[in-house]
Every structure is written in structure tokens, then in C-alpha cells.
Design a protein around this motif. Structure first.
Motif, PDB file in Angstrom:
ATOM      1  N   LEU A 455       0.848  -1.195   0.000  1.00 52.92           N
ATOM      2  CA  LEU A 455       0.000   0.000   0.000  1.00 52.92           C
ATOM      3  C   LEU A 455       0.883   1.245   0.000  1.00 52.92           C
ATOM      4  CD1 LEU A 455      -2.608  -1.045   2.727  1.00 52.92           C
ATOM      5  CD2 LEU A 455      -2.817  -1.317   0.246  1.00 52.92           C
ATOM      6  N   THR A 456       0.443   2.264  -0.721  1.00 57.97           N
ATOM      7  CA  THR A 456       1.191   3.530  -0.719  1.00 57.97           C
ATOM      8  C   THR A 456       0.863   4.348   0.520  1.00 57.97           C
ATOM      9  OG1 THR A 456      -0.562   4.530  -2.044  1.00 57.97           O
ATOM     10  CG2 THR A 456       1.336   3.590  -3.219  1.00 57.97           C
ATOM     11  N   GLN A 457      -0.357   4.175   1.048  1.00 54.39           N
ATOM     12  CA  GLN A 457      -0.766   4.873   2.264  1.00 54.39           C
ATOM     13  C   GLN A 457      -1.801   4.020   2.975  1.00 54.39           C
ATOM     14  OE1 GLN A 457      -2.118   8.645   0.873  1.00 54.39           O
ATOM     15  NE2 GLN A 457      -3.680   7.803  -0.471  1.00 54.39           N
ATOM     16  N   GLU A 460      -5.506   3.592   1.884  1.00 54.85           N
ATOM     17  CA  GLU A 460      -5.773   2.988   0.576  1.00 54.85           C
ATOM     18  C   GLU A 460      -6.523   1.665   0.723  1.00 54.85           C
ATOM     19  OE1 GLU A 460      -3.296   1.333  -3.339  1.00 54.85           O
ATOM     20  OE2 GLU A 460      -2.246   2.372  -1.728  1.00 54.85           O
ATOM     21  N   ILE A 461      -6.397   1.042   1.878  1.00 62.39           N
ATOM     22  CA  ILE A 461      -7.053  -0.246   2.100  1.00 62.39           C
ATOM     23  C   ILE A 461      -8.572  -0.127   2.010  1.00 62.39           C
ATOM     24  CG2 ILE A 461      -7.260  -0.042   4.612  1.00 62.39           C
ATOM     25  CD1 ILE A 461      -6.477  -2.986   4.792  1.00 62.39           C
ATOM     26  N   ASN A 462      -9.107   1.071   2.210  1.00 59.58           N
ATOM     27  CA  ASN A 462     -10.560   1.274   2.192  1.00 59.58           C
ATOM     28  C   ASN A 462     -11.149   1.098   0.796  1.00 59.58           C
ATOM     29  OD1 ASN A 462     -10.622   1.874   4.968  1.00 59.58           O
ATOM     30  ND2 ASN A 462     -10.063   4.013   4.566  1.00 59.58           N
ATOM     31  N   SER A 463     -10.319   1.172  -0.233  1.00 54.78           N
ATOM     32  CA  SER A 463     -10.847   1.064  -1.596  1.00 54.78           C
ATOM     33  C   SER A 463     -10.768  -0.359  -2.151  1.00 54.78           C
ATOM     34  CB  SER A 463     -10.082   2.015  -2.522  1.00 54.78           C
ATOM     35  OG  SER A 463      -8.700   1.691  -2.538  1.00 54.78           O
ATOM     36  N   TRP A 464     -10.201  -1.309  -1.392  1.00 60.52           N
ATOM     37  CA  TRP A 464     -10.027  -2.686  -1.876  1.00 60.52           C
ATOM     38  C   TRP A 464     -11.148  -3.588  -1.365  1.00 60.52           C
ATOM     39  CZ3 TRP A 464      -6.079  -4.796  -4.957  1.00 60.52           C
ATOM     40  CH2 TRP A 464      -5.014  -3.935  -5.266  1.00 60.52           C
ATOM     41  N   ARG A 484     -10.594  -4.187   4.508  1.00 59.82           N
ATOM     42  CA  ARG A 484     -10.260  -3.717   5.867  1.00 59.82           C
ATOM     43  C   ARG A 484     -10.834  -4.633   6.936  1.00 59.82           C
ATOM     44  NH1 ARG A 484     -14.043  -0.092   3.831  1.00 59.82           N
ATOM     45  NH2 ARG A 484     -16.090  -0.169   4.870  1.00 59.82           N
ATOM     46  N   GLU A 485     -11.849  -5.455   6.580  1.00 60.56           N
ATOM     47  CA  GLU A 485     -12.475  -6.336   7.565  1.00 60.56           C
ATOM     48  C   GLU A 485     -11.643  -7.585   7.834  1.00 60.56           C
ATOM     49  OE1 GLU A 485     -16.442  -7.263   6.468  1.00 60.56           O
ATOM     50  OE2 GLU A 485     -17.061  -5.180   6.181  1.00 60.56           O
ATOM     51  N   VAL A 486     -10.735  -7.931   6.924  1.00 58.43           N
ATOM     52  CA  VAL A 486      -9.979  -9.187   7.078  1.00 58.43           C
ATOM     53  C   VAL A 486      -8.469  -8.979   7.023  1.00 58.43           C
ATOM     54  CG1 VAL A 486     -11.818 -10.649   6.156  1.00 58.43           C
ATOM     55  CG2 VAL A 486     -10.169  -9.611   4.588  1.00 58.43           C
ATOM     56  N   LYS A 518     -10.055  -6.370  -6.022  1.00 60.73           N
ATOM     57  CA  LYS A 518     -10.331  -5.261  -6.920  1.00 60.73           C
ATOM     58  C   LYS A 518     -10.421  -3.972  -6.116  1.00 60.73           C
ATOM     59  CE  LYS A 518     -15.362  -5.914  -6.850  1.00 60.73           C
ATOM     60  NZ  LYS A 518     -16.539  -6.331  -7.629  1.00 60.73           N
ATOM     61  N   VAL A 519     -10.222  -2.870  -6.837  1.00 64.50           N
ATOM     62  CA  VAL A 519     -10.302  -1.545  -6.238  1.00 64.50           C
ATOM     63  C   VAL A 519     -11.641  -0.931  -6.630  1.00 64.50           C
ATOM     64  CG1 VAL A 519      -9.240   0.733  -6.101  1.00 64.50           C
ATOM     65  CG2 VAL A 519      -7.807  -1.298  -6.353  1.00 64.50           C
ATOM     66  N   ARG A 520     -12.364  -0.438  -5.662  1.00 65.71           N
ATOM     67  CA  ARG A 520     -13.679   0.137  -5.917  1.00 65.71           C
ATOM     68  C   ARG A 520     -13.570   1.301  -6.895  1.00 65.71           C
ATOM     69  NH1 ARG A 520     -14.488   1.806  -1.315  1.00 65.71           N
ATOM     70  NH2 ARG A 520     -14.177   4.036  -1.651  1.00 65.71           N
ATOM     71  N   GLY A 521     -14.381   1.242  -7.950  1.00 66.41           N
ATOM     72  CA  GLY A 521     -14.484   2.342  -8.886  1.00 66.41           C
ATOM     73  C   GLY A 521     -13.342   2.480  -9.850  1.00 66.41           C
ATOM     74  N   ALA A 522     -12.370   1.583  -9.851  1.00 62.49           N
ATOM     75  CA  ALA A 522     -11.213   1.730 -10.740  1.00 62.49           C
ATOM     76  C   ALA A 522     -10.922   0.422 -11.447  1.00 62.49           C
ATOM     77  CB  ALA A 522      -9.995   2.174  -9.947  1.00 62.49           C
ATOM     78  N   LEU A 523     -10.486   0.538 -12.694  1.00 61.30           N
ATOM     79  CA  LEU A 523     -10.009  -0.600 -13.451  1.00 61.30           C
ATOM     80  C   LEU A 523      -8.498  -0.476 -13.614  1.00 61.30           C
ATOM     81  CD1 LEU A 523     -12.709  -0.748 -16.263  1.00 61.30           C
ATOM     82  CD2 LEU A 523     -12.537  -2.229 -14.262  1.00 61.30           C
ATOM     83  N   GLY A 524      -7.836  -1.635 -13.695  1.00 62.32           N
ATOM     84  CA  GLY A 524      -6.395  -1.636 -13.865  1.00 62.32           C
ATOM     85  C   GLY A 524      -5.643  -2.143 -12.661  1.00 62.32           C
ATOM     86  N   HIS A 525      -6.336  -2.291 -11.510  1.00 62.46           N
ATOM     87  CA  HIS A 525      -5.689  -2.765 -10.283  1.00 62.46           C
ATOM     88  C   HIS A 525      -6.056  -4.212  -9.952  1.00 62.46           C
ATOM     89  CE1 HIS A 525      -3.661   0.758  -8.929  1.00 62.46           C
ATOM     90  NE2 HIS A 525      -4.752   1.498  -8.814  1.00 62.46           N
ATOM     91  N   ASP A 526      -7.082  -4.774 -10.579  1.00 60.36           N
ATOM     92  CA  ASP A 526      -7.602  -6.081 -10.182  1.00 60.36           C
ATOM     93  C   ASP A 526      -6.505  -7.143 -10.201  1.00 60.36           C
ATOM     94  OD1 ASP A 526      -9.925  -4.690 -10.205  1.00 60.36           O
ATOM     95  OD2 ASP A 526     -11.039  -6.066 -11.478  1.00 60.36           O
TER      96      ASP A 526
END
Length: 1022
Positions: A455-457, A460-464, A484-486, A518-526
Motif C-alpha cells: 500500500l502507498t498509504q 488505501e485499504i478502504n478502496s479494496w 479492511r475487515e480481514v 479489486k479496487v472500488r471504482g477503478a479498473l487496472g488494479h484487479d
């Protein structure tokens, strides 16, 4: 909406765009921004008003306006693009006139992509429109076509590629012309040129289609991570689109892979394939470089049950822009795989030498192949010079994990930027079973692995989001969970997810699993990770390595509740209290099926530590397969080879020293093991071989094994062939033989095989060095008159015993010789008659004169007769063999004793003869109808397919044990078959070749007499 409300809404949109720009930097498509139709209408009004003020002066264009314009242009492509028309609707919506605006708007769009660090696609087509459409994904107008031509064939299992390999799915879909050519161009362009964002979009769509196929509830846009328009359009299409599902999935083929061998070359390897048995149609491997065929060869395979398992095959590749591999078997199987080559002037491989398939280079140690004249702008850890076809190239090892950019200056002085992946590496960590795979997957043991995400910060875990599932498990619940739950955050800033968390996989004993992130709302990170797991499993071979003819024995320790089995009849398993003793299988891999009490299943493929070797670069394009016995080559072929190589694969640690030694000479060379392989240049030994001046020389490979010390294995024999140009033989009682040969040969010898007494071993004579004529003075009793076959050969210390059969007459060093023709005729017509003289007359073509009704065959007679029959078969004289056995010896061969003695002699020949003799014995058994169990091609009580039905092979019934045989019938041994409902049937032994082994899982069928099978059924057999 009031003016005040409109202004407030516009300010909210601007603020959201600013936030999204930061949140989605480096990764997302513009079209993935969560804006609805109302938002776009407001942006359109704002842009229209702003364009009225600025005319062509964009210097006053607000910064957020560039992002607003980008969103609007992409949205216009999504909603209004149809059959190549894009700009007219945009110009009209913004209230501007003239084609000159297209250039200005396109430049603003590209500037926004750079400014806000959105993806810029490497693609062809129109400079602006293609980028705009790719950022929108798939236009609304093309969605139904996309669902029908792409998603539906994948969901119903029409393609042979695993759905987790999106790149290979695209390759196979492109190869299906009927699908690809009827797919809309924007769909093809997005899937082929959309990079990682398009791959993520594709995976999420497949997940949506599979949920619909399985009758699960419709996934919401937030759950699936797709725009609402995609989910809604698919739901509408699925509800009205109706086609039958396939009852079973197409076979899944193992993808070939390309690797650099760490000796400066590149090769392609096609792994073993498991495909349904479809008769004896040959299977072919074809390799292409830039559409030019570089190798076409038939693949060896063996049948296990109702499946074919092919051998793996490899092919060295020359430098090329692209490669292709095709696997085909008529009439239905044809599959082509494509690979990117040096089209950009470079190729990348991972640290182990495996070709990097993705378009962006992952942050790790990489080998990069490039022209020797090209230069990198970064530090190189190691450099390897290319060899053979790759001698103009080098392979550079570079660590790109901490690089922000990587470029090279090619041989033309041009700077080439290499694409680096901006996303971090997601890894699985845990204990692995070495040399063990499950369907190509790594196998973890002891406890489920953990997933690590850099993670860069911390926030950032909130978006995964994450989910984990067991592949193929029934009633498996799939649920996306916020990471973030696990997850746990480590000090180095990475998120660690233990997969044994109750919300993920929990307590599992065994199976294959898939993890998606996957990252919420973004493609390219899955990310998608697949692996296998067995909680408790340890195994140990009884030896450090095996040769081809050696049977491995394994002790495996696991939980007592796990049952171990194998589909291979050659594998024996004895299991008690968690300890399994396993033996069998002569291949390179051993496949074991593990099953728990909870019906969790896992198929493990264990690599058997075998040593094998092959040669490359031999003259006349001589192809040599992998061997575990000494490879024999002729000295003439060795001398004519430009760069002959010996390649040895050893199951020892890398960097272990391996020595190749020419025995009898003080000449050796050493090479380190690299990834289980050592390569030796045989050309260095040419002078030493000449200096030895021996007809046969031998090479050995030696290495140190940590368990057993120094090991030495004989790998190669170079044999000097005696080349004879002209051959003459004159005789009365002194045999005079002359010949012409090229070159000086030592240790020459001559064998004479008596073709009228093939039961006798050949007579051997040494030939003095330097002569081209010999005279042989022997007694008539030692060299009686007759037809002989002369075999010229060179003696060597590594010679083996001659075959029990005379050599084939079509060899260059074999000649026909006739001795004492008149004496032979007089001898054959002599009134003295014995069984041996009778056999000689039959071979010479004279009528028999032995009264067999008063002569009883003894044991020696049967031995002579057996060799005569085998010889006739080897000479393709099957009719003569059949006539001799059935017609001439009709009375004798009905005796139980005679047939038993003949059976014992055939069995003895099978045990002591070479491969050629065994093959001829199989032909003989079917020619004369006399069985030998060791020559039957399948095991007792195994299932066989015969006459379009399936039966159990119950063994051979000897002729004299068969009731109801008539006196005028030929005495044939019978094959007993058992069909469904205890139906039995007996057919002649000659039909064994038409019986094919099938899996024991294939049910038996009922036997019904028809015109096809009546001719095969022995009277009173059913």
C-alpha cells in the motif's frame, strides 16, 4: 431545477471530479468515473457556455474544465457512437461549428490524460477518437454484440481456455473466426488494445455472466465493480436472449510457454495435453516465427482409459517479431496460440526465464533480450551473450522493482521507452510443496497462504475488496468483502490477508482455490490468484533420481482421512494409517488423486526426478528426442555437424558442477547446472575422438549428488560406420569376399546369417586392418551351402549381442550372398529327411516331403519352428507363416503339448529379444492365433472398446479349452469379453489390435449380434 440548484449541483460535480482525479490517478478509465446522465447534461451545459466565451483561445480554459471536457467526450462516445460516426454528435451537443474544432478538442483530451495521469493506450487507429472510445470501454450500441459474441461463448464453456487467463481467452476468441469476424470493431479494439483496464473489465463481465448462467441473483454494480449501464444492459439482454447451454465444457488445453534457457537461446515448450481418445489419428505440433514454419512434428502419446496423454515437446525459436504454436488432430481438434516477440526490439523474461506475457513489465528482476548494439539507461546486474540463432543478441538482468522509468537506445540510435507496471505486486506467501503441481498450480501445505498487498498509504485499504472461493466446489458461497475487515497492516505499509479467516476460506483440508481483489471504482488494479492446498502431505522418493527404465517408489505421509488413488493401472498404492507406499509409472510425472471425507478433491502431479538428455545441431537436421539411455550417433554425422550440443537435465541444485568426459582420453569439460540443465559443446571433442582412432567411443556425465556422492552416467556413443561401396562374393569351397570402402577402418568384422537355418546364430569372422578382400576357408559342415545374409560391422568394446533375427536386407551394410547353389539343390533333394531339412525346403520354396502324420514334433523342433515363423513375419511373408502353421502342421498343432511348447518358446523370445523381435512376435501371435499374455497390450479385467461397445477383457481362452470347436476349423486362441448383464462373447485373437483400452469409469454396454459383429464371433461363443 432552479438556477441556484443547478449552480450548487455544478459545484458538487467539480468538487467530486477533483477528488476522483486524486483517488483514481495512474489507473482508471475516464469512463469509469461515477457520473450519471444528469451530471453529464450539466457538464454539457457548462462546456457549451464556456466555449461561447473562449472561441479558439484555450489559455483561459479552467483547469477543472479539461477534466469535465474529457468526461463529456467519453460519455458521448459511450452513448452516441455508432458505426464509425463520432464527431458530428459532439459538435452539435456543444453548439460549435466547423471541423477545425475536432483537432482542438482532441488535443485538450490528450492533455487532460497526461495532466491527470489517466491511462494513455498504446494503440493504432485515429489519434483522438481511438483514445476517447477506449476510455469509454464498449459503446452502448455494441453491448448486445459483445454479450452475444464474447461473453456468452465463454459462459457456456465453448472455449478451451480457463476463464482466469484473460489474455489467453482473447487469443482463443480471436482464433474463432466465426466469433471474431462478427464482433463489432469497437469491442475488438477495446479487448485487444485496452491493456490492464480492459482485462479487469473483461474479468468482471465474465463473473457477471457466470452468475447469470448459474441462476444466482443478479449482482449489483457496486458488487461487481462495473458501471450501472453495463449491468442493466446485460440484465435486459440476458432476459430476452435464449440459447441452449452446452452439456459439458470443451476440453481445456495446457497453454505452451516460451522461455530463455539461460544459455543464450529461446525455446517454446508445449506441455503434456490430456484430451479425449478419438481413435488413432496422429497429433501434430507446428511452430511458426513471423508466419514462417520452423518445425512440424508428430507428437508421441499414450492412451490411459478414454483419454490421450501426449508427451511434452519443445522447439528452439529464432529471433522474430511474433510466434505461433498450433496443436492439431483431425478431424476436430485444432488450436493455435500466439505470442509477442521482438516487434518492439526487445523481449522480457522473469528471473527464471519465463516470457512475460503482459504488456507492462512487473516490478521484479527481469531478463530483457535486445540487440547487442542497443544500450540500457539503467544498471545491469548480469549480461548473457546469445548463442546460435541469437548470437546477435544479449540478455540483460535488470531489477526494475524500484525504477520509475526504463528506456534503451536501440541499434538505430532511437530511444525506446519500456512500459513499466505502475501497480504493486500482490503475492501469495506460505510453504510450498517442491516439484509438485495441481493442474499447473503451485501447491501450498501446512496452512493456507496469506495474501500480501503493498500500500502507498494506510487509508488505501478502504478502496479494496476481496473474495476467495474453492474452484469446482458445490454450493460455494461467493461474497465480496471489504479488505479492511480481514486484513492486517504491517510496519512496511503492506496489507496482509490470512486466507484461513472465517470470512474467506476458513478451515480447509485440500482443494484448488481462487482469490480475487479489486479496487472500488477503478479498473487496472484487479488481481486474481489461483493456487492449490493440501494441509498435511509429505512425500519422499526412495532414490535421488531415476533413469527411463527405472520404476520410482514413493512414501507419502498424510492424514488418515485422505484417500489416495490413481487412474493409471501401472501405479500401485498401498495405504494404511496415513502412510501410502506408491510405485509405478515410467513417465516423468506421477498423478495422484487425493480425496477427503468431506469430498474435497485435489489432483497432484509429482515430478519424478529423472535424468534425461538430448542432442542438438546434428547434421541432416537429425532430431533427437529426450532419452535416458545412451544416444548413438554415427561418426560421419558427428563430423558433419556444425555446432553439436549435448543437453542434460538433472534433478540437482543450480550451480552444481557437471562434467562431460570422453572415456579413454584425457579430455573433459565442466558446466554448472542452470535451472536443472547443463549444456556441452561436443564440437570441442572432435580432435580427441580422431586421436583415439576407435570404432566406438563413449561419453559419460558425472556430478556430485549430496545424498550419494559422485554419480556417473553414460550418455553418448559415437560409432564409426563402415561404408562399403561395392561388394563381391565368389565361392566353391573357399569363400572369397571383396569390397570397396572409403576411409581407413579398424576392428572390422563380418557376420554370415544362414537364411535357411535361421535358428542358428551367425558365423563371425574378423577382418584384418587395411585389406579389402578376404578368403574364408572353413569346412562344409561349418559353412554349408545356402542363401546367406552378410552383415559388415565394426567391433567395439560397447557392442551388444546380435539380435535373434537376421538384419533387415534394406540396410546399406547388409548384402545377400549365395554359397554353393548346385550343392544346395543336391542337399535339398537328398532322400534323407529330418524336420530341420523339411523347414529348409519350405524356406527355399520346395514342396515338403515329411509325413507329419507319423512324425511327432519334439521340443527342439518347436524352437526351430518358432524362429522360422518369426523370421517369415519379419520379412513380411505372413502368408507363408500362416500356411506353414495351419496347413502343413494341421495335425500337430491341435495337440495341447505342441501348442504349449510353442507358447513357452514365444514367451522366451519375448523376454530375451530386442524391440524389433518383440514387435515381430506380436505380429506372429495374431498371424497364427496363439496367445502369449506378456504380449497382450492391456491388463486383465480392464475395460476395452470393441465394435462400438464397451466390455471387460476377461483374458485369453486357449483353443483346446474351448468347447464346441469343429475338427475342420483352424485352432485359434480366443479373447473373452464380458458385456453388461453378464453377457459373454469370444472373438479370435487376431481382433486384439482393434480393441482399445478405455477408462474403468466407462460403463459396460449390451452386446447385440449384427452383421458387423457376426463375423467376429466364434461359434457357441455367446
Amino acid at each position: 431545477m432552479s438556477v441556484l440548484d443547478g449552480c450548487r449541483k455544478l459545484l458538487e460535480i467539480e468538487q467530486r471530479l477533483r477528488e476522483l482525479r486524486v483517488e483514481l490517478a495512474h489507473a482508471s478509465l475516464v469512463g469509469q468515473l461515477p457520473l450519471d446522465s444528469e451530471d453529464i447534461q450539466i457538464l454539457q451545459g457548462m462546456l457549451k457556455a464556456e466555449f461561447e466565451d473562449i472561441a479558439f483561445d484555450f489559455s483561459t480554459f479552467k483547469e477543472h474544465g479539461r477534466l469535465s471536457l474529457s468526461c463529456f467526450l467519453v460519455w458521448a462516445g459511450i452513448k452516441d457512437y455508432e458505426e464509425g460516426a463520432y464527431w458530428p454528435s459532439v459538435i452539435s451537443a456543444l453548439g460549435i461549428n466547423g471541423d477545425s474544432w475536432q483537432q482542438r478538442l482532441g488535443e485538450l483530451f490528450l492533455d487532460a490524460l497526461k495532466r491527470y495521469e489517466f491511462t494513455i493506450f498504446r494503440c493504432g487507429g485515429h489519434r483522438f477518437v481511438t483514445q476517447i472510445l477506449l476510455h469509454g470501454g464498449i459503446p452502448d450500441h455494441c453491448l448486445n454484440n459483445y454479450f452475444e459474441k464474447v461473453l456468452y461463448p465463454i459462459a457456456i464453456g465453448k472455449l478451451t481456455t480457463d476463464v482466469s487467463d484473460t489474455e489467453e481467452l482473447i487469443h482463443e476468441w480471436r482464433a474463432r473466426t466465426s466469433l471474431y469476424q462478427t464482433t463489432d470493431k469497437p469491442v475488438r479494439r477495446f479487448l485487444e488494445e485496452g491493456g490492464k483496464p480492459a482485462a479487469d473489465f473483461f474479468v468482471r463481465c465474465i463473473e457477471m455472466a457466470e452468475a447469470a448462467r448459474d441462476g444466482e441473483r443478479a449482482l449489483s454494480p457496486d458488487e461487481i465493480g462495473l458501471p450501472e449501464r453495463i449491468v442493466q444492459k446485460f440484465s435486459e439482454w440476458w432476459n430476452r436472449f435464449s440459447q441452449p447451454m452446452l452439456t459439458e465444457r470443451a476440453i481445456t488445453l495446457n497453454r505452451p510457454y516460451i522461455e530463455m534457457d539461460l544459455y543464450g537461446e529461446v525455446r517454446c515448450i508445449l506441455p503434456e495435453q490430456v484430451i479425449p481418445y478419438n481413435g488413432d489419428s496422429p497429433i501434430f505440433f507446428h511452430a511458426f516465427a513471423d508466419d514462417r514454419s520452423i518445425r512440424s512434428v508428430e507428437i508421441l502419446y499414450h492412451v490411459k482409459g478414454n483419454r490421450i496423454i501426449t508427451d511434452s515437446i519443445d522447439c528452439y525459436l529464432p529471433p522474430a517479431s511474433s510466434y505461433a504454436v498450433r496443436l492439431e488432430q483431425a478431424p476436430h481438434l485444432e488450436r493455435t496460440w500466439s505470442f509477442k516477440g521482438l516487434d518492439s526490439g526487445w523481449m522480457a523474461f522473469d528471473e527464471r526465464g519465463l516470457l512475460i506475457k503482459q504488456s507492462e513489465l512487473p516490478p521484479k528482476l527481469l531478463w530483457i533480450a535486445l540487440n547487442r548494439q542497443a544500450k540500457f539507461d539503467s544498471n545491469i546486474s548480469e549480461q548473457l551473450c546469445g548463442t546460435n540463432d541469437w548470437e546477435d543478441f544479449c540478455f540483460c538482468l535488470i531489477d526494475v522493482s524500484n525504477l520509475e522509468s526504463l528506456s534503451l537506445v536501440n541499434e538505430n540510435g532511437e530511444t525506446v521507452e519500456l512500459p513499466l507496471a505502475v501497480s504493486r505486486e500482490v503475492t501469495l506467501q506460505g510453504k510450498l510443496l517442491s516439484d509438485c503441481k495441481a493442474g499447473g498450480l503451485a501447491v501450498f501445505t501446512e496452512k493456507l497462504p496469506v495474501v500480501t498487498i503493498p500500500l502507498t498509504q494506510p487509508d488505501e485499504i478502504n478502496s479494496w475488496s476481496i473474495y476467495a472461493e474453492a474452484i469446482g466446489a458445490a454450493n460455494e458461497t461467493v461474497k465480496w468483502i471489504a479488505l479492511r475487515e480481514v486484513a492486517q497492516i504491517r510496519e512496511n505499509g503492506s496489507a496482509v490477508i490470512p486466507l484461513n479467516h472465517a470470512a474467506l476460506l476458513g478451515d480447509r483440508l485440500a482443494g484448488e482455490f481462487r482469490v480475487k481483489l479489486k479496487v472500488r471504482g477503478a479498473l487496472g488494479h484487479d488481481r486474481q490468484l489461483r493456487f492449490a492446498f493440501i494441509r498435511d502431505f509429505e512425500y519422499e522418493f526412495d532414490r535421488a533420481f531415476y533413469l527411463a527404465d527405472e520404476t520410482p517408489h514413493i512414501n507419502a505421509l498424510t492424514q488418515h482421512s485422505i484417500k489416495i488413488s490413481s487412474e493409471d493401472d501401472r501405479v500401485e498404492i498401498v495405504q494404511r494409517d496415513g502412510l501410502a507406499e506408491i510405485s509405478g509409472d515410467d513417465g516423468r510425472f506421477l498423478t495422484l488423486n487425493l480425496e477427503t471425507e468431506q469430498s474435497q478433491r485435489l489432483s497432484l502431479t509429482v515430478a519424478i526426478p529423472r535424468i534425461r538428455w538430448t542432442a542438438r545441431g546434428l547434421a541432416n537436421n537429425q532430431a533427437v528426442v529426450w532419452l535416458s539411455k545412451p544416444l548413438e550417433i554415427q561418426l560421419e554425422d558427428f563430423e558433419a555437424s556444425d555446432d553439436p550440443l549435448l543437453i542434460v537435465q538433472l534433478p540437482v541444485k543450480d550451480k552444481t558442477a557437471c562434467r562431460l568426459e570422453l572415456e579413454g582420453a584425457d579430455h573433459f569439460c565442466e558446466e554448472p547446472i542452470r535451472h536443472g540443465e547443463a549444456r556441452f559443446n561436443l564440437g570441442r571433442f572432435r580432435d580427441s575422438i580422431r586421436a583415439l582412432n576407435k570404432p566406438v567411443v563413449r561419453f559419460s556425465v558425472s556430478f556430485n549428488d549430496s545424498a550419494r556422492g559422485e554419480q556417473k552416467i553414460h550418455t553418448l556413443i559415437v560409432r564409426t560406420r563402415w561404408t562399403v561401396g561395392r561388394f563381391e562374393c565368389r565361392d566353391i569351397r573357399t569363400l572369397s569376399i571383396r569390397w570397396e570402402d572409403r576411409g581407413s577402418y579398424r576392428n572390422r568384422a563380418l557376420r554370415l546369417w544362414n537364411l535357411l537355418k535361421v535358428w542358428e546364430p551367425p558365423i563371425e569372422f574378423n577382418i584384418p586392418d587395411g585389406v579389402s578382400e578376404i578368403k574364408i576357408n572353413v569346412l562344409a559342415s561349418q559353412l554349408p551351402a545356402g542363401d546367406y545374409r552378410a552383415e559388415l560391422y565394426l567391433r567395439g568394446e560397447f557392442d551388444v549381442e546380435p539380435s535373434v533375427l537376421p538384419p533387415a536386407k534394406n540396410n546399406d551394410d547388409v548384402f545377400e550372398v549365395s554359397i554353393g547353389e548346385q550343392e544346395l539343390i543336391s542337399d535339398l533333394l537328398s532322400p534323407q529327411v529330418t524336420f530341420r531339412r523339411y523347414l529348409m525346403r519350405r524356406l527355399a520354396g520346395y514342396e515338403h516331403s515329411l509325413n507329419l502324420s507319423t512324425y511327432e514334433l519334439n521340443e527342439r523342433d518347436l524352437k526351430d519352428l518358432a524362429r522360422i515363423l518369426v523370421f517369415l513375419v519379419s520379412e513380411a511373408r505372413h502368408l507363408e507363416a500362416k500356411q506353414l502353421w495351419f496347413a502343413d502342421l494341421r495335425t500337430q498343432i491341435r495337440q495341447n503339448r505342441v501348442r504349449t511348447l510353442m507358447r513357452e518358446e514365444i514367451k522366451s523370445l519375448a523376454e530375451t529379444g530386442d524391440d524389433r523381435t518383440k514387435e515381430r512376435l506380436r505380429e506372429l501371435c495374431q498371424t497364427i492365433g496363439l496367445s502369449v499374455n506378456s504380449l497382450i497390450p492391456f491388463a486383465l479385467n480392464s475395460n476395452v472398446q470393441f465394435d462400438n461397445g464397451t466390455a471387460k477383457f476377461r483374458g485369453i481362452i486357449k483353443w483346446f479349452e474351448t468347447a464346441g470347436m469343429r475338427a475342420n476349423e483352424d485352432p485359434w486362441d480366443l479373447v473373452s469379453l464380458e458385456y453388461a448383464h453378464d453377457q459373454t462373447r469370444k472373438v479370435k485373437l487376431s481382433f486384439v489390435s482393434e480393441m482399445k483400452p478405455v477408462s474403468s469409469d466407462v460403463p459396460l454396454t449390451e452386446f447385440r449380434v449384427d452383421t458387423t459383429t457376426t463375423r467376429r464371433t466364434i461359434r457357441r461363443g455367446n
